[in-house]
Design an enzyme around this catalytic site. Structure first.
Site, PDB file in Angstrom:
ATOM      1  N   SER A   8       0.825  -1.207   0.000  1.00 11.10           N
ATOM      2  CA  SER A   8       0.000   0.000   0.000  1.00 11.10           C
ATOM      3  C   SER A   8       0.859   1.256   0.000  1.00 11.10           C
ATOM      4  O   SER A   8       1.627   1.508   0.933  1.00 11.10           O
ATOM      5  CB  SER A   8      -0.908   0.010   1.230  1.00 11.10           C
ATOM      6  OG  SER A   8      -1.514   1.281   1.323  1.00 11.10           O
ATOM      7  N   HIS A  33      -1.116  -1.140  -4.313  1.00 11.26           N
ATOM      8  CA  HIS A  33      -2.401  -0.799  -3.696  1.00 11.26           C
ATOM      9  C   HIS A  33      -2.463   0.711  -3.472  1.00 11.26           C
ATOM     10  O   HIS A  33      -1.567   1.297  -2.875  1.00 11.26           O
ATOM     11  CB  HIS A  33      -2.520  -1.546  -2.366  1.00 11.26           C
ATOM     12  CG  HIS A  33      -3.859  -1.423  -1.703  1.00 11.26           C
ATOM     13  ND1 HIS A  33      -4.933  -2.211  -2.039  1.00 11.26           N
ATOM     14  CD2 HIS A  33      -4.294  -0.606  -0.713  1.00 11.26           C
ATOM     15  CE1 HIS A  33      -5.976  -1.887  -1.285  1.00 11.26           C
ATOM     16  NE2 HIS A  33      -5.621  -0.913  -0.468  1.00 11.26           N
ATOM     17  N   ASP A  35      -4.860   3.822  -2.044  1.00 14.26           N
ATOM     18  CA  ASP A  35      -6.006   4.120  -1.183  1.00 14.26           C
ATOM     19  C   ASP A  35      -6.549   5.513  -1.478  1.00 14.26           C
ATOM     20  O   ASP A  35      -5.889   6.517  -1.207  1.00 14.26           O
ATOM     21  CB  ASP A  35      -5.578   4.025   0.286  1.00 14.26           C
ATOM     22  CG  ASP A  35      -5.298   2.585   0.689  1.00 14.26           C
ATOM     23  OD1 ASP A  35      -6.230   1.770   0.630  1.00 14.26           O
ATOM     24  OD2 ASP A  35      -4.137   2.283   1.041  1.00 14.26           O
ATOM     25  N   MET A  37      -9.325   8.238  -0.614  1.00 15.42           N
ATOM     26  CA  MET A  37     -10.233   8.592   0.498  1.00 15.42           C
ATOM     27  C   MET A  37     -10.817   9.972   0.266  1.00 15.42           C
ATOM     28  O   MET A  37     -10.107  10.881  -0.178  1.00 15.42           O
ATOM     29  CB  MET A  37      -9.464   8.590   1.821  1.00 15.42           C
ATOM     30  CG  MET A  37      -8.749   7.287   2.116  1.00 15.42           C
ATOM     31  SD  MET A  37      -8.032   7.291   3.758  1.00 15.42           S
ATOM     32  CE  MET A  37      -7.004   5.817   3.671  1.00 15.42           C
ATOM     33  N   HIS A  66      -8.297   1.111  -4.269  1.00 17.14           N
ATOM     34  CA  HIS A  66      -9.281   0.892  -3.201  1.00 17.14           C
ATOM     35  C   HIS A  66      -9.987   2.221  -2.935  1.00 17.14           C
ATOM     36  O   HIS A  66      -9.393   3.144  -2.379  1.00 17.14           O
ATOM     37  CB  HIS A  66      -8.510   0.396  -1.955  1.00 17.14           C
ATOM     38  CG  HIS A  66      -9.338   0.175  -0.742  1.00 17.14           C
ATOM     39  ND1 HIS A  66      -8.775  -0.052   0.504  1.00 17.14           N
ATOM     40  CD2 HIS A  66     -10.684   0.137  -0.549  1.00 17.14           C
ATOM     41  CE1 HIS A  66      -9.726  -0.216   1.388  1.00 17.14           C
ATOM     42  NE2 HIS A  66     -10.897  -0.100   0.793  1.00 17.14           N
ATOM     43  N   MET A  68     -12.286   4.422  -0.996  1.00 18.20           N
ATOM     44  CA  MET A  68     -13.007   4.641   0.262  1.00 18.20           C
ATOM     45  C   MET A  68     -13.757   5.962   0.108  1.00 18.20           C
ATOM     46  O   MET A  68     -13.419   6.978   0.730  1.00 18.20           O
ATOM     47  CB  MET A  68     -12.015   4.666   1.430  1.00 18.20           C
ATOM     48  CG  MET A  68     -11.571   3.260   1.812  1.00 18.20           C
ATOM     49  SD  MET A  68     -10.015   3.239   2.697  1.00 18.20           S
ATOM     50  CE  MET A  68      -8.896   3.300   1.307  1.00 18.20           C
ATOM     51  N   MET A 137     -11.708  -5.620   5.211  1.00 14.25           N
ATOM     52  CA  MET A 137     -10.979  -4.618   5.997  1.00 14.25           C
ATOM     53  C   MET A 137     -10.769  -5.187   7.394  1.00 14.25           C
ATOM     54  O   MET A 137     -11.725  -5.495   8.093  1.00 14.25           O
ATOM     55  CB  MET A 137     -11.787  -3.322   6.122  1.00 14.25           C
ATOM     56  CG  MET A 137     -11.800  -2.404   4.913  1.00 14.25           C
ATOM     57  SD  MET A 137     -10.196  -1.844   4.295  1.00 14.25           S
ATOM     58  CE  MET A 137      -9.352  -1.257   5.754  1.00 14.25           C
ATOM     59  N   ASP A 175      -6.905  -6.378   4.111  1.00 15.82           N
ATOM     60  CA  ASP A 175      -6.275  -5.053   4.144  1.00 15.82           C
ATOM     61  C   ASP A 175      -6.390  -4.462   5.552  1.00 15.82           C
ATOM     62  O   ASP A 175      -7.496  -4.252   6.049  1.00 15.82           O
ATOM     63  CB  ASP A 175      -7.007  -4.164   3.121  1.00 15.82           C
ATOM     64  CG  ASP A 175      -6.408  -2.775   2.977  1.00 15.82           C
ATOM     65  OD1 ASP A 175      -5.339  -2.519   3.554  1.00 15.82           O
ATOM     66  OD2 ASP A 175      -7.023  -1.954   2.256  1.00 15.82           O
TER      67      ASP A 175
HETATM   68  C1  DX5 Z   1      -6.534   1.748   5.344  1.00 14.60           C
HETATM   69  C2  DX5 Z   1      -6.121   1.356   3.967  1.00 14.60           C
HETATM   70  C3  DX5 Z   1      -5.003   0.379   3.903  1.00 14.60           C
HETATM   71  C4  DX5 Z   1      -3.743   0.826   4.595  1.00 14.60           C
HETATM   72  C5  DX5 Z   1      -3.182  -0.392   5.237  1.00 14.60           C
HETATM   73  O1  DX5 Z   1      -7.737   2.422   5.311  1.00 14.60           O
HETATM   74  O2  DX5 Z   1      -7.191   0.773   3.246  1.00 14.60           O
HETATM   75  O3  DX5 Z   1      -4.727  -0.039   2.585  1.00 14.60           O
HETATM   76  O4  DX5 Z   1      -2.776   1.375   3.744  1.00 14.60           O
HETATM   77  O5  DX5 Z   1      -2.084  -0.029   5.975  1.00 14.60           O
HETATM   78  P1  DX5 Z   1      -1.406  -0.965   7.045  1.00 14.60           P
HETATM   79  O6  DX5 Z   1      -0.909  -2.171   6.305  1.00 14.60           O
HETATM   80  O7  DX5 Z   1      -0.312  -0.105   7.572  1.00 14.60           O
HETATM   81  O8  DX5 Z   1      -2.453  -1.312   8.067  1.00 14.60           O
HETATM   82 ZN    ZN Z   2      -6.625  -0.149   1.238  1.00 14.54          ZN
END
Ligand code: DX5
Ligand code: ZN
Length: 218
Positions: A8, A33, A35, A37, A66, A68, A137, A175
């Protein structure tokens, strides 16, 4: 068993993403990956299509995006244009999840559905054939570096059962809080794709840490 490792970028240096991408491209990591948001579905804001597009220019690996974000249907085509290969939406953020997943596939991407820690596996029962990937998650979404929620194993096992029954080719991704310590148990519970942010980017030697993860799957 072999599995997909998706580091990620949330834990990378956002001011030097190119360096992180080039480092990862030289390893046996499978996907990147990303993220996204929106500050509404989760209490944090990260990046959008322009940055995905910039990452695409440098990355050789598939982009595992991903989302969110609330009502992700609004942005499916623009993430495809930005270069996403796998597009994952949250069950909790979609009013018509079947339609959303079909639109992602029609746009030529793998369609993923993510569920938050409080969401039971049974919400997937009627859409699992329409997804290429389910993302469990194992922390509350929004931030990297959080502690793994232990009862996630129970949910992974339930989804594995559903997968065997309805969609054997489904990718089951986990994740949040994934580490070298819990990866073996996650894989034996049924996960075949792992996202890791902090566990990879906090390592003094990132390629060596990725290699250590990949060794677990051999
Ligand atoms: C959190 C993200 C993850 C995050 C995971 O909301 O969806 O992808 O980067 O990070 P770690 O592996 O540090 O928990
Ligand atoms: Zn993620």
């Amino acid at each position: 068993m072999a599995f997909i490792l998706s580091p990620s970028l949330l834990s990378a240096d956002f001011a030097n993403l190119q360096a992180a991408i080039e480092t990862l491209d030289r390893t046996s990591a499978d996907w990147l990956h990303i993220d996204v948001m929106d500050g509404l579905f989760v209490p944090n804001i990260t990046l959008g299509q322009p940055i995905v597009k910039a990452i695409r220019k440098h990355a050789k690996k598939p982009l595992d995006v991903h989302l969110m974000i609330q009502d992700p249907d609004r942005y499916i085509l623009s993430f495809k244009e930005a270069g996403a290969d796998i597009l994952t939406v949250h069950e909790e953020a979609c009013r018509h999840l079947n339609r959303t997943l079909c639109q992602i596939r029609d746009a030529g991407m793998k369609a993923g559905v993510a569920i938050n820690p409080h969401t039971p596996a049974c919400v997937l029962e009627n859409v699992i054939e329409f997804a290429d990937l389910v993302l469990v998650m194992s922390v509350n979404p929004g931030f990297g570096g959080q502690a793994f929620i232990e009862n996630s194993y129970r949910k992974i096992r339930k989804i594995r059962e559903m997968k065997e029954k309805y969609n054997p080719h489904l990718i089951l991704e986990v994740d949040g809080g994934v580490s070298l310590e819990n990866a073996p148990a996650l894989l034996s519970s049924g996960a075949n794709a792992l996202v890791a942010g902090n566990a990879i980017f906090s390592a003094p030697d990132i390629p060596a840490r990725i290699e250590a993860f990949k060794q677990i799957g051999i």
